[in-house]
Structure formats: structure tokens, C-alpha cells
Motif scaffolding. Sequence first.
Motif, PDB file in Angstrom:
ATOM      1  N   GLY A  34       0.818  -1.211   0.000  1.00 44.94           N
ATOM      2  CA  GLY A  34       0.000   0.000   0.000  1.00 44.94           C
ATOM      3  C   GLY A  34       0.846   1.254   0.000  1.00 44.94           C
ATOM      4  O   GLY A  34       0.516   2.241  -0.670  1.00 44.94           O
ATOM      5  N   ALA A  35       1.946   1.234   0.749  1.00 41.96           N
ATOM      6  CA  ALA A  35       2.853   2.383   0.763  1.00 41.96           C
ATOM      7  C   ALA A  35       3.447   2.615  -0.619  1.00 41.96           C
ATOM      8  O   ALA A  35       3.563   3.759  -1.089  1.00 41.96           O
ATOM      9  N   LEU A  36       3.823   1.536  -1.297  1.00 45.63           N
ATOM     10  CA  LEU A  36       4.392   1.666  -2.641  1.00 45.63           C
ATOM     11  C   LEU A  36       3.364   2.256  -3.617  1.00 45.63           C
ATOM     12  O   LEU A  36       3.719   3.046  -4.496  1.00 45.63           O
ATOM     13  N   ASP A  37       2.104   1.890  -3.451  1.00 38.15           N
ATOM     14  CA  ASP A  37       1.069   2.434  -4.335  1.00 38.15           C
ATOM     15  C   ASP A  37       0.934   3.947  -4.149  1.00 38.15           C
ATOM     16  O   ASP A  37       0.737   4.693  -5.111  1.00 38.15           O
ATOM     17  N   VAL A  38       1.062   4.397  -2.890  1.00 42.36           N
ATOM     18  CA  VAL A  38       1.026   5.837  -2.619  1.00 42.36           C
ATOM     19  C   VAL A  38       2.221   6.524  -3.260  1.00 42.36           C
ATOM     20  O   VAL A  38       2.096   7.579  -3.902  1.00 42.36           O
ATOM     21  N   ILE A  39       3.398   5.936  -3.108  1.00 40.19           N
ATOM     22  CA  ILE A  39       4.616   6.507  -3.692  1.00 40.19           C
ATOM     23  C   ILE A  39       4.526   6.523  -5.207  1.00 40.19           C
ATOM     24  O   ILE A  39       4.965   7.485  -5.867  1.00 40.19           O
ATOM     25  N   ALA A  40       3.948   5.479  -5.801  1.00 41.29           N
ATOM     26  CA  ALA A  40       3.820   5.407  -7.259  1.00 41.29           C
ATOM     27  C   ALA A  40       2.981   6.552  -7.803  1.00 41.29           C
ATOM     28  O   ALA A  40       3.280   7.093  -8.883  1.00 41.29           O
ATOM     29  N   ALA A 222       8.900  19.712  -0.883  1.00 38.60           N
ATOM     30  CA  ALA A 222       8.917  18.399  -0.249  1.00 38.60           C
ATOM     31  C   ALA A 222       7.524  17.786  -0.300  1.00 38.60           C
ATOM     32  O   ALA A 222       6.515  18.475  -0.119  1.00 38.60           O
ATOM     33  N   LEU A 223       7.479  16.470  -0.555  1.00 39.34           N
ATOM     34  CA  LEU A 223       6.221  15.740  -0.662  1.00 39.34           C
ATOM     35  C   LEU A 223       6.306  14.463   0.174  1.00 39.34           C
ATOM     36  O   LEU A 223       7.373  13.846   0.254  1.00 39.34           O
ATOM     37  N   PRO A 224       5.219  14.022   0.790  1.00 33.25           N
ATOM     38  CA  PRO A 224       5.261  12.766   1.535  1.00 33.25           C
ATOM     39  C   PRO A 224       5.549  11.586   0.609  1.00 33.25           C
ATOM     40  O   PRO A 224       4.995  11.503  -0.495  1.00 33.25           O
ATOM     41  N   ALA A 225       6.432  10.705   1.047  1.00 30.92           N
ATOM     42  CA  ALA A 225       6.704   9.448   0.342  1.00 30.92           C
ATOM     43  C   ALA A 225       6.063   8.323   1.146  1.00 30.92           C
ATOM     44  O   ALA A 225       6.736   7.512   1.771  1.00 30.92           O
ATOM     45  N   ALA A 226       4.733   8.319   1.156  1.00 28.96           N
ATOM     46  CA  ALA A 226       3.950   7.414   2.006  1.00 28.96           C
ATOM     47  C   ALA A 226       4.383   7.618   3.455  1.00 28.96           C
ATOM     48  O   ALA A 226       4.344   8.741   3.944  1.00 28.96           O
ATOM     49  N   TRP A 227       4.863   6.557   4.126  1.00 29.00           N
ATOM     50  CA  TRP A 227       5.213   6.669   5.551  1.00 29.00           C
ATOM     51  C   TRP A 227       6.711   6.534   5.778  1.00 29.00           C
ATOM     52  O   TRP A 227       7.148   6.152   6.870  1.00 29.00           O
ATOM     53  N   SER A 228       7.505   6.826   4.756  1.00 25.46           N
ATOM     54  CA  SER A 228       8.959   6.820   4.912  1.00 25.46           C
ATOM     55  C   SER A 228       9.382   7.874   5.925  1.00 25.46           C
ATOM     56  O   SER A 228       8.675   8.865   6.163  1.00 25.46           O
TER      57      SER A 228
END
Length: 246
Positions: A34-40, A222-228
Motif C-alpha cells: 500500500g505504501a508503494l502504491d502511494v509513492i507510485a 517536499a512531498l510525503p513518500a507514504a510513511w517513509s
Amino acid sequence: MLSANIQAGSSTRRYSDYATRSWSHVLPAGNKRGALDVIARVAGEHDIVGLNESDPGSLRSGFTNQTHYLAQRGGFDYWSHQPNRSVGGVASSANGLLSKLEPIEVTDHALPGRIAGRGVLLARFGEGDLGLLVAIAHLSLGKQSRASQLSFIAELLHDHPHAVLMGDFNAPIDRPEMQQLFRQTRLQPPACEVLTFPAWRPTRAIDHILASDGLVCAEALALPAAWSDHLALSMDLDIPGEALQR
């Protein structure tokens, strides 16, 4: 362009998570997909993306090559990755490139340092001495190792007029080793400081997109990279046509 340390899709939302959720960095647990989908979705709004801490397919990612997954989900026709460090086959880390432009050449270079496992991925777009060079690196925490790594990268980029160096530098711009990089190359310090770490309350600018004096940079954000634990860094670059000619 976008530079993102994606922390292999893991979640870190406070300093205490480094201890209480340390298991998520070595086991295939948590909502990494799910985190990767947000980053994508964030990455897909850019033409060229540099990734740090992208798992190339170890146990913790469920044996998913995360760079390839992001390329597919983000709509990138071209991708490449540089595995750098493996922890007993359980967790691995890589630099990654996602691109909507076809690179002419992509090469991997191991970086010097006290502890092995760092590298720089170098992509060339456009023919000849004026072609665009994009370097993606994740530098060491130690000052001496970082200085030798930046010196190595400076030799690769040298006086190239259309070069970009992006990634997690683990250092702000005003450090002596960073100033040495600017003296050895045509890369320019950013016009403004963008805080990227820690993601939940940024106080440090340690992720950078540096461009040479032959490229025109617009304002970075700066942008959120999911929960990184790092925010991603986005920047618009005006690249002359001659730098992309084939």
C-alpha cells in the motif's frame, strides 16, 4: 524530477518507531504494498525519479523488486536498479531509476567508504558531451566516507554542463565536503533549503537535487513518500533540447 528515500515501503512516524517497529525493516510485515502504491502516484507525476532504499527483492519486500513495481504502477517505461547492501538475504537495499525518457546508457559504480555497500547509479540521456547525466546516490553517515564518495562522484560528473546529482546525502549543503563538490564540478547549491527529515517534523535538509549551471531550476518542494522517514524532494528543471538529442 523527484528524489525519494522510500525506506523499502516501511512506516516510521516517530523516533520511537525505529525501536518498536524495527522488525518491519527486515520482515515482510506491514502494508508495504500500500505504501508503494502511494509513492507510485507521487512518482508518476514526474519524468525522472531517483530512489534510495528500494528493496530489490528480499524477504522483507515479499521478494518484490520495488523499483520494478513502482515503474509499473507509476507508468514508467524505463527503470533500472543498483543493489548495494544485503543483510543475510533477509533485507536488501538499492538505488533505483524510474524514467519516462529512454536513457542511452545506465551504469553502476561502487562508492568508496569505510563500510562497503554504497553506490551511485549513473544514467545518460542524449548523445555527446552535452547529453544529460543523472546520478542517483545514497551517501554514508560518516563525514570522511561521505567526503571520499562525493570526490568519486565529482570525477564522474566533472565539468559536465548538463548534470544532476540527486539522493539522500545524509548532510546539509553547508558541510565542507559538499562545498568541495561544488568546487570540483559545475553543480550549483540549491537556491533555497527544503527540509526533508524526519518526515513527521522536518528539521534537516539532507535530501538534495543538485543541477549544473547549464540547467535552469524552478522552486523545489517536499512531498510525503507514504510513511517513509524522509519526505521526497520534487524539482522542476528546464532541460535544453540539445541535452536530450539522440
